[in-house]
Design a protein around this motif. Structure first.
Motif, PDB file in Angstrom:
ATOM      1  N   VAL A 233       0.861  -1.171   0.000  1.00  0.00           N
ATOM      2  CA  VAL A 233       0.000   0.000   0.000  1.00  0.00           C
ATOM      3  C   VAL A 233       0.900   1.224   0.000  1.00  0.00           C
ATOM      4  O   VAL A 233       1.834   1.324   0.790  1.00  0.00           O
ATOM      5  CB  VAL A 233      -0.927   0.003   1.239  1.00  0.00           C
ATOM      6  CG1 VAL A 233      -1.731   1.295   1.311  1.00  0.00           C
ATOM      7  CG2 VAL A 233      -1.848  -1.210   1.221  1.00  0.00           C
ATOM      8  N   ASP A 234       0.622   2.170  -0.900  1.00  0.00           N
ATOM      9  CA  ASP A 234       1.444   3.363  -1.043  1.00  0.00           C
ATOM     10  C   ASP A 234       0.593   4.618  -0.871  1.00  0.00           C
ATOM     11  O   ASP A 234      -0.455   4.743  -1.511  1.00  0.00           O
ATOM     12  CB  ASP A 234       2.108   3.357  -2.422  1.00  0.00           C
ATOM     13  CG  ASP A 234       3.073   4.509  -2.614  1.00  0.00           C
ATOM     14  OD1 ASP A 234       3.945   4.700  -1.754  1.00  0.00           O
ATOM     15  OD2 ASP A 234       2.944   5.210  -3.636  1.00  0.00           O
TER      16      ASP A 234
ATOM     17  N   ILE B  97       1.006  -1.030  -5.109  1.00  0.00           N
ATOM     18  CA  ILE B  97       2.132  -1.216  -6.019  1.00  0.00           C
ATOM     19  C   ILE B  97       2.461  -2.700  -6.078  1.00  0.00           C
ATOM     20  O   ILE B  97       2.631  -3.341  -5.041  1.00  0.00           O
ATOM     21  CB  ILE B  97       3.377  -0.430  -5.566  1.00  0.00           C
ATOM     22  CG1 ILE B  97       3.072   1.062  -5.507  1.00  0.00           C
ATOM     23  CG2 ILE B  97       4.549  -0.707  -6.506  1.00  0.00           C
ATOM     24  CD1 ILE B  97       4.221   1.900  -4.976  1.00  0.00           C
ATOM     25  N   LYS B  98       2.531  -3.206  -7.299  1.00  0.00           N
ATOM     26  CA  LYS B  98       2.910  -4.599  -7.515  1.00  0.00           C
ATOM     27  C   LYS B  98       3.866  -4.655  -8.701  1.00  0.00           C
ATOM     28  O   LYS B  98       3.542  -4.146  -9.778  1.00  0.00           O
ATOM     29  CB  LYS B  98       1.685  -5.475  -7.800  1.00  0.00           C
ATOM     30  CG  LYS B  98       2.058  -6.925  -8.070  1.00  0.00           C
ATOM     31  CD  LYS B  98       0.854  -7.770  -8.385  1.00  0.00           C
ATOM     32  CE  LYS B  98       1.310  -9.192  -8.712  1.00  0.00           C
ATOM     33  NZ  LYS B  98       0.174 -10.037  -9.063  1.00  0.00           N
TER      34      LYS B  98
ATOM     35  N   ASP C 176      -3.381   3.438  -8.714  1.00  0.00           N
ATOM     36  CA  ASP C 176      -3.879   4.549  -7.899  1.00  0.00           C
ATOM     37  C   ASP C 176      -5.400   4.423  -7.799  1.00  0.00           C
ATOM     38  O   ASP C 176      -6.138   4.909  -8.659  1.00  0.00           O
ATOM     39  CB  ASP C 176      -3.467   5.875  -8.520  1.00  0.00           C
ATOM     40  CG  ASP C 176      -3.906   7.079  -7.704  1.00  0.00           C
ATOM     41  OD1 ASP C 176      -4.750   6.925  -6.794  1.00  0.00           O
ATOM     42  OD2 ASP C 176      -3.397   8.178  -7.977  1.00  0.00           O
ATOM     43  N   LEU C 177      -5.853   3.754  -6.745  1.00  0.00           N
ATOM     44  CA  LEU C 177      -7.282   3.452  -6.610  1.00  0.00           C
ATOM     45  C   LEU C 177      -8.124   4.688  -6.311  1.00  0.00           C
ATOM     46  O   LEU C 177      -9.315   4.702  -6.590  1.00  0.00           O
ATOM     47  CB  LEU C 177      -7.487   2.404  -5.517  1.00  0.00           C
ATOM     48  CG  LEU C 177      -6.803   1.054  -5.763  1.00  0.00           C
ATOM     49  CD1 LEU C 177      -7.073   0.118  -4.603  1.00  0.00           C
ATOM     50  CD2 LEU C 177      -7.244   0.448  -7.074  1.00  0.00           C
TER      51      LEU C 177
ATOM     52  N   CYS D 294      -3.288 -12.393  -0.275  1.00  0.00           N
ATOM     53  CA  CYS D 294      -4.029 -11.455  -1.124  1.00  0.00           C
ATOM     54  C   CYS D 294      -3.129 -10.951  -2.248  1.00  0.00           C
ATOM     55  O   CYS D 294      -1.904 -10.913  -2.131  1.00  0.00           O
ATOM     56  CB  CYS D 294      -4.639 -10.317  -0.338  1.00  0.00           C
ATOM     57  SG  CYS D 294      -3.517  -9.299   0.565  1.00  0.00           S
ATOM     58  N   ASP D 295      -3.789 -10.581  -3.336  1.00  0.00           N
ATOM     59  CA  ASP D 295      -3.081 -10.161  -4.539  1.00  0.00           C
ATOM     60  C   ASP D 295      -3.942  -9.151  -5.277  1.00  0.00           C
ATOM     61  O   ASP D 295      -5.149  -9.066  -5.069  1.00  0.00           O
ATOM     62  CB  ASP D 295      -2.826 -11.395  -5.426  1.00  0.00           C
ATOM     63  CG  ASP D 295      -1.725 -11.182  -6.447  1.00  0.00           C
ATOM     64  OD1 ASP D 295      -1.170 -10.069  -6.530  1.00  0.00           O
ATOM     65  OD2 ASP D 295      -1.424 -12.152  -7.177  1.00  0.00           O
ATOM     66  N   VAL D 296      -3.323  -8.381  -6.132  1.00  0.00           N
ATOM     67  CA  VAL D 296      -4.035  -7.487  -7.043  1.00  0.00           C
ATOM     68  C   VAL D 296      -3.685  -7.941  -8.452  1.00  0.00           C
ATOM     69  O   VAL D 296      -2.534  -8.271  -8.734  1.00  0.00           O
ATOM     70  CB  VAL D 296      -3.672  -6.000  -6.806  1.00  0.00           C
ATOM     71  CG1 VAL D 296      -2.193  -5.744  -7.002  1.00  0.00           C
ATOM     72  CG2 VAL D 296      -4.487  -5.083  -7.706  1.00  0.00           C
TER      73      VAL D 296
END
Length: 141
Positions: free
Chosen positions: A7-8, A14-15, A21-22, A126-128
Motif C-alpha cells: 500500500v502506497d 504497487i505490484k 492509484d485506486l 491477497c493479490d491485485v
C-alpha cells in the motif's frame, strides 16, 4: 497476511513496479464473496478521466479469516475509494490508519470508501491483478 503488493500513500497499490492509484485512476464497482471458498474480490474499473488505457483490476483475498463491512454497505451508491491502510485487530478507531511500514502481518487491511463506508479484511493471501476474465487464481494455504 501474505500480500503480493504494498500500500502506497494511503491510496494506491504497487505490484512489480506498477502503480494502481485506486483513489484517482479507478472507481469501485463491487465485491464478489464466495463463502464456501472463503474468497473475496474487490473490483475496480478505470475512470474515464484518469484511467487511460488501464484495465479493470481485482483485489483478491484468499482464505479469509476476518471480514467486516460497514453497516448498510451497498445500500447507497459507492463509486470511490478515499483511503487504504491497516488496523490492528483490536483497534476499532478507524479515524487513523497504519501505513505499510507500521503494519504487521496480523493487521487487517482497511478500505475506506465514499460516505465512510468501509471494507475491513484479513486473510492468508491477497493479490491485485488486472482482470482479464472472471477466473480467480487460488494459492495453496
Amino acid at each position: 497476511m501474505r500480500k503480493e503488493f504494498i500500500v502506497d500513500q494511503s491510496n494506491a497499490l504497487i505490484k512489480d513496479g506498477k502503480i494502481f492509484d485506486l483513489h484517482n485512476s479507478y472507481e469501485f464497482t463491487g465485491i464478489v464473496l464466495k463463502g464456501q471458498e472463503r474468497l473475496l474480490k474487490i473490483l475496480f474499473k478505470p475512470t474515464i478521466e484518469q484511467g487511460g488505457e488501464r484495465k479493470p483490476i481485482s483485489i483478491i483475498f484468499e482464505f479469509i479469516d476476518f471480514l467486516e463491512l460497514s453497516p448498510n454497505f451497498g445500500t447507497r451508491i459507492i463509486s470511490g475509494l478515499d483511503e487504504i491502510g491497516y488496523k490492528s485487530p483490536t483497534d476499532r478507531d478507524d479515524e487513523w490508519l497504519l501505513d505499510e511500514q507500521q503494519s504487521t502481518p496480523d493487521d487487517h487491511l482497511f478500505f475506506r470508501m465514499d460516505n465512510d463506508d468501509y471494507i475491513r479484511v484479513h486473510c492468508q493471501h491477497c493479490d491485485v491483478c488486472e482482470k482479464q476474465d472472471d477466473t480467480i487464481p487460488i494459492h495453496p494455504a
